[in-house]
Design an enzyme around this catalytic site. Structure first.
Site, PDB file in Angstrom:
ATOM      1  N   SER A 196       0.818  -1.216   0.000  1.00 13.47           N
ATOM      2  CA  SER A 196       0.000   0.000   0.000  1.00 13.47           C
ATOM      3  C   SER A 196       0.851   1.265   0.000  1.00 13.47           C
ATOM      4  O   SER A 196       1.723   1.422   0.848  1.00 13.47           O
ATOM      5  CB  SER A 196      -0.883   0.055   1.255  1.00 13.47           C
ATOM      6  OG  SER A 196      -1.674  -1.084   1.356  1.00 13.47           O
ATOM      7  N   HIS A 241      -3.237   0.967  -4.534  1.00 14.59           N
ATOM      8  CA  HIS A 241      -2.695  -0.219  -5.200  1.00 14.59           C
ATOM      9  C   HIS A 241      -3.003  -0.124  -6.688  1.00 14.59           C
ATOM     10  O   HIS A 241      -4.160  -0.279  -7.092  1.00 14.59           O
ATOM     11  CB  HIS A 241      -3.351  -1.490  -4.653  1.00 14.59           C
ATOM     12  CG  HIS A 241      -2.824  -1.914  -3.318  1.00 14.59           C
ATOM     13  ND1 HIS A 241      -1.819  -2.828  -3.174  1.00 14.59           N
ATOM     14  CD2 HIS A 241      -3.159  -1.534  -2.073  1.00 14.59           C
ATOM     15  CE1 HIS A 241      -1.570  -3.013  -1.883  1.00 14.59           C
ATOM     16  NE2 HIS A 241      -2.371  -2.231  -1.189  1.00 14.59           N
ATOM     17  N   HIS A 278      -5.593  -8.751  -1.517  1.00 12.76           N
ATOM     18  CA  HIS A 278      -5.711  -9.113  -0.096  1.00 12.76           C
ATOM     19  C   HIS A 278      -6.911 -10.035   0.079  1.00 12.76           C
ATOM     20  O   HIS A 278      -7.892  -9.924  -0.658  1.00 12.76           O
ATOM     21  CB  HIS A 278      -5.926  -7.855   0.765  1.00 12.76           C
ATOM     22  CG  HIS A 278      -4.866  -6.816   0.596  1.00 12.76           C
ATOM     23  ND1 HIS A 278      -4.862  -5.953  -0.474  1.00 12.76           N
ATOM     24  CD2 HIS A 278      -3.787  -6.506   1.346  1.00 12.76           C
ATOM     25  CE1 HIS A 278      -3.807  -5.151  -0.362  1.00 12.76           C
ATOM     26  NE2 HIS A 278      -3.138  -5.458   0.727  1.00 12.76           N
ATOM     27  N   TYR A 334      -9.107  -9.850   2.345  1.00 15.23           N
ATOM     28  CA  TYR A 334     -10.317  -9.115   2.740  1.00 15.23           C
ATOM     29  C   TYR A 334     -11.085  -8.557   1.550  1.00 15.23           C
ATOM     30  O   TYR A 334     -12.252  -8.213   1.661  1.00 15.23           O
ATOM     31  CB  TYR A 334      -9.993  -7.992   3.738  1.00 15.23           C
ATOM     32  CG  TYR A 334      -9.066  -6.902   3.227  1.00 15.23           C
ATOM     33  CD1 TYR A 334      -9.495  -5.962   2.309  1.00 15.23           C
ATOM     34  CD2 TYR A 334      -7.761  -6.818   3.689  1.00 15.23           C
ATOM     35  CE1 TYR A 334      -8.645  -4.966   1.843  1.00 15.23           C
ATOM     36  CE2 TYR A 334      -6.898  -5.840   3.239  1.00 15.23           C
ATOM     37  CZ  TYR A 334      -7.341  -4.915   2.315  1.00 15.23           C
ATOM     38  OH  TYR A 334      -6.504  -3.946   1.851  1.00 15.23           O
ATOM     39  N   GLU A 335     -10.426  -8.467   0.401  1.00 14.55           N
ATOM     40  CA  GLU A 335     -11.132  -7.983  -0.792  1.00 14.55           C
ATOM     41  C   GLU A 335     -12.114  -9.017  -1.324  1.00 14.55           C
ATOM     42  O   GLU A 335     -12.947  -8.704  -2.181  1.00 14.55           O
ATOM     43  CB  GLU A 335     -10.119  -7.637  -1.893  1.00 14.55           C
ATOM     44  CG  GLU A 335      -9.244  -6.440  -1.551  1.00 14.55           C
ATOM     45  CD  GLU A 335      -8.152  -6.232  -2.590  1.00 14.55           C
ATOM     46  OE1 GLU A 335      -8.466  -5.760  -3.694  1.00 14.55           O
ATOM     47  OE2 GLU A 335      -6.987  -6.568  -2.296  1.00 14.55           O
ATOM     48  N   ALA A 346       2.889  -2.129   4.048  1.00 15.32           N
ATOM     49  CA  ALA A 346       2.698  -1.109   5.072  1.00 15.32           C
ATOM     50  C   ALA A 346       2.174  -1.840   6.299  1.00 15.32           C
ATOM     51  O   ALA A 346       1.324  -2.717   6.178  1.00 15.32           O
ATOM     52  CB  ALA A 346       1.690  -0.078   4.600  1.00 15.32           C
ATOM     53  N   MET A 355      -1.919  -6.943   6.907  1.00 15.95           N
ATOM     54  CA  MET A 355      -2.981  -7.775   6.313  1.00 15.95           C
ATOM     55  C   MET A 355      -2.521  -8.460   5.030  1.00 15.95           C
ATOM     56  O   MET A 355      -3.332  -8.742   4.151  1.00 15.95           O
ATOM     57  CB  MET A 355      -4.200  -6.886   6.010  1.00 15.95           C
ATOM     58  CG  MET A 355      -4.712  -6.094   7.196  1.00 15.95           C
ATOM     59  SD  MET A 355      -5.990  -4.928   6.701  1.00 15.95           S
ATOM     60  CE  MET A 355      -6.140  -3.928   8.199  1.00 15.95           C
ATOM     61  N   SER A 356      -1.233  -8.708   4.918  1.00 11.98           N
ATOM     62  CA  SER A 356      -0.734  -9.277   3.655  1.00 11.98           C
ATOM     63  C   SER A 356       0.542 -10.074   3.901  1.00 11.98           C
ATOM     64  O   SER A 356       0.817 -10.505   5.023  1.00 11.98           O
ATOM     65  CB  SER A 356      -0.444  -8.143   2.670  1.00 11.98           C
ATOM     66  OG  SER A 356       0.656  -7.368   3.120  1.00 11.98           O
ATOM     67  N   ASN A 369       2.046   3.510  10.675  1.00 13.96           N
ATOM     68  CA  ASN A 369       1.315   4.075  11.818  1.00 13.96           C
ATOM     69  C   ASN A 369       1.715   3.296  13.050  1.00 13.96           C
ATOM     70  O   ASN A 369       2.199   2.170  12.947  1.00 13.96           O
ATOM     71  CB  ASN A 369      -0.202   3.953  11.592  1.00 13.96           C
ATOM     72  CG  ASN A 369      -0.622   2.510  11.339  1.00 13.96           C
ATOM     73  OD1 ASN A 369      -0.374   1.958  10.260  1.00 13.96           O
ATOM     74  ND2 ASN A 369      -1.220   1.902  12.325  1.00 13.96           N
ATOM     75  N   HIS A 424      -6.750   4.597   6.739  1.00  9.43           N
ATOM     76  CA  HIS A 424      -6.053   4.188   5.512  1.00  9.43           C
ATOM     77  C   HIS A 424      -5.287   5.376   4.914  1.00  9.43           C
ATOM     78  O   HIS A 424      -4.220   5.200   4.326  1.00  9.43           O
ATOM     79  CB  HIS A 424      -7.064   3.619   4.506  1.00  9.43           C
ATOM     80  CG  HIS A 424      -6.417   2.996   3.294  1.00  9.43           C
ATOM     81  ND1 HIS A 424      -5.476   1.983   3.386  1.00  9.43           N
ATOM     82  CD2 HIS A 424      -6.564   3.242   1.972  1.00  9.43           C
ATOM     83  CE1 HIS A 424      -5.087   1.634   2.171  1.00  9.43           C
ATOM     84  NE2 HIS A 424      -5.720   2.387   1.295  1.00  9.43           N
TER      85      HIS A 424
HETATM   86  N1  HPA Z   1      -2.972  -2.775  11.329  1.00  9.46           N
HETATM   87  C1  HPA Z   1      -3.134  -3.692  10.359  1.00  9.46           C
HETATM   88  N2  HPA Z   1      -2.694  -3.515   9.123  1.00  9.46           N
HETATM   89  C2  HPA Z   1      -2.048  -2.371   8.845  1.00  9.46           C
HETATM   90  C3  HPA Z   1      -1.849  -1.376   9.812  1.00  9.46           C
HETATM   91  C4  HPA Z   1      -2.349  -1.595  11.124  1.00  9.46           C
HETATM   92  O1  HPA Z   1      -2.208  -0.762  12.032  1.00  9.46           O
HETATM   93  N3  HPA Z   1      -1.181  -0.367   9.214  1.00  9.46           N
HETATM   94  C5  HPA Z   1      -0.967  -0.744   7.921  1.00  9.46           C
HETATM   95  N4  HPA Z   1      -1.497  -1.958   7.689  1.00  9.46           N
END
Ligand code: HPA
Length: 279
Positions: free
Chosen positions: A33, A64, A86, A88-89, A116, A217-218, A241, A254
């Site tokens: 991402s 993406h 992903h 989740y998509e 990320a 998540m990947s 983050n 996001h």
């Molecule tokens: N949690 C899960 N997935 C993420 C995060 C997060 O804080 N930041 C970027 N992808």
């Protein structure tokens, strides 16, 4: 939504790539991402939209792009995925990891994965790069693994070893490349969740307790497939983050993840280029 593919599917996809370029990639690169811009440095490249490649997913997430760029980076022939799928998509694990096996059919021996991720380690800051030393396959333990289903013996064994998924020599090269580029490099364990919601505070406390330094998540499904097929892996997380474990309420968004990409792209780029030069 296919839950598994056969060799003929991977070969059909690889054939389309070969029609567009004579270059045979030795290194695959998956951009996470907000990190798509890393592909802009690829020279003499062809960009193949995912729609043009049989059985490839099309990406639905902002940040993406959906193209496979095959070209040269620091003298190495590379296949760069600008955008990944992903779970989740709504894609199956087989679809999420389909391109990794296509790149294996194309001949890659090394895969560099980026993502990320949220920082869990209290020593991390937004904008840090974390070298992935190991992962916790939390979703895999729950059954969400691309290795489920008929084993494709042509790629690897039914029960693949996963004791050292992230190649030690590549980690050393990444450490050297980061030092040369003056990019501080953190190290740690990446844990994969299905998402797409960010974590609760209780989730985050749990993830820290089980030994994770970053959460995302990947990556882990792709790495499982890469290792099954014997491909060497380097994993780099861009800490986009800091996961709010305690203290004042801090929301994760996001937008924040994509914003951090702007700081992370040059840092990750410097490390990846240094590794490619040293290969
Ligand atoms: N949690 C899960 N997935 C993420 C995060 C997060 O804080 N930041 C970027 N992808």
């Amino acid at each position: 939504m296919p839950e598994s593919f056969m060799m003929s599917h991977f070969e059909a996809a690889a054939a389309v790539v070969r029609e567009r370029t004579a270059l045979q990639p030795g290194v695959g690169l998956i951009l996470g991402s907000g990190l798509s811009a890393l592909a802009d440095a690829v020279l003499d490249g062809v960009a193949i939209p995912y729609e043009d490649i049989p059985h490839f997913f099309t990406t639905t997430v902002e940040g993406h792009a959906g193209r496979l760029v095959v070209g040269r980076l620091e003298g190495q022939a590379v296949a760069v995925m600008q955008g990944r799928a992903h779970y989740y998509e709504g894609y199956s694990m087989a679809e999420v990891t389909f391109p990794v096996r296509v790149m294996q059919v194309l001949g890659i021996e090394t895969l560099i994965v980026t993502n990320a991720a949220g920082g869990l380690n209290p020593g991390f800051n937004t904008g840090d790069v974390m070298l992935i030393t190991d992962h916790i396959n939390l979703i895999g333990m729950g059954g969400l693994t691309p290795l489920r289903g008929p084993n494709l013996d042509a790629f690897g064994p039914r029960f693949p070893d996963m004791s050292e998924p992230y190649d030690l020599r590549l980690r050393e090269l990444a450490g050297r490349a980061a030092a040369e580029a003056d990019v501080p490099l953190r190290e740690g364990v990446y844990v994969c969740l299905a998402g797409p919601s960010f974590e609760t505070r209780a989730d985050l406390r749990f993830l820290r307790l089980i030994g994770a330094d970053a959460v995302g998540m990947s990556t882990v499904p792709e790495v499982a497939i890469a290792r099954h097929g014997g491909t060497r892996v380097l994993g780099l997380s861009g800490i986009s983050n800091i996961a709010p474990v305690e203290g004042a309420a801090v929301e994760t968004t996001h937008e924040e993840v994509l914003e951090a990409g702007r700081v992370l792209v040059p840092r990750l780029g410097a490390i990846i280029r240094g590794v490619l030069r040293a290969l």
